[in-house]
Design a protein around this motif. Structure first.
Motif, PDB file in Angstrom:
ATOM      1  N   LEU A  18       0.823  -1.200   0.000  1.00  0.00           N
ATOM      2  CA  LEU A  18       0.000   0.000   0.000  1.00  0.00           C
ATOM      3  C   LEU A  18       0.869   1.266   0.000  1.00  0.00           C
ATOM      4  N   MET A  19       1.945   1.217   0.788  1.00  0.00           N
ATOM      5  CA  MET A  19       2.856   2.349   0.837  1.00  0.00           C
ATOM      6  C   MET A  19       3.510   2.593  -0.534  1.00  0.00           C
ATOM      7  N   ALA A  33       2.274   1.717  -3.437  1.00  0.00           N
ATOM      8  CA  ALA A  33       1.232   2.184  -4.355  1.00  0.00           C
ATOM      9  C   ALA A  33       0.924   3.662  -4.136  1.00  0.00           C
ATOM     10  N   GLU A  34       1.084   4.155  -2.920  1.00  0.00           N
ATOM     11  CA  GLU A  34       0.789   5.540  -2.625  1.00  0.00           C
ATOM     12  C   GLU A  34       1.988   6.467  -2.863  1.00  0.00           C
ATOM     13  N   GLY A  35       3.061   5.937  -3.305  1.00  0.00           N
ATOM     14  CA  GLY A  35       4.217   6.770  -3.620  1.00  0.00           C
ATOM     15  C   GLY A  35       5.428   6.516  -2.768  1.00  0.00           C
TER      16      GLY A  35
END
Length: 122
Positions: free
Chosen positions: A114-115, A117-119
């Motif tokens: 998730l991290m 994917a969020e940049g």
């Protein structure tokens, strides 16, 4: 016929009751001096090491805790079934611990993905 309870010279119960029959001529029971017709019991219960008090005409418990413990002997080793039950329980605990570890690692991986994917910022 009656049962009599013989005791040794030291007063301790010999361990087996003896059948006594009445005298054929008199019909009376001739209890020997080293026996009594009173069973070695106290309050209706058997005794560990009965000793007969001739003066009081009663049985007295002479076994202390050390004597009682000496009669118990060593504990029996666990049976094969009990050993298998213990092994099974230990395996179930290990399996539950492994499952918890897998779940926590899966959550960590999901958080990392998730991290990313969020940049990539934490």
């Amino acid at each position: 016929m009656i049962l009599i309870y013989p005791y040794g010279e030291d007063g301790f119960y010999i361990g087996q009751p003896v059948e006594l029959f009445p005298d054929a001529e008199t019909g009376k029971y001739n209890i020997p001096p080293n026996a009594t017709d009173k069973p070695p019991e106290k309050n209706g219960s058997g005794m560990w090491r009965p000793w007969y008090d001739r003066e009081k005409e009663e049985w007295i418990e002479k076994a202390d805790q050390k004597y009682k413990d000496s009669l118990k002997g060593p504990a029996d080793p666990p049976s094969a079934v009990d050993q298998l039950k213990a092994q099974s329980a230990a395996t179930m605990v290990q399996l539950a611990e492994a499952q918890n570890l897998i779940e926590s690692q899966a959550k960590m991986i999901a958080d990392l993905l998730l991290m990313l994917a969020e940049g990539g910022e934490a």
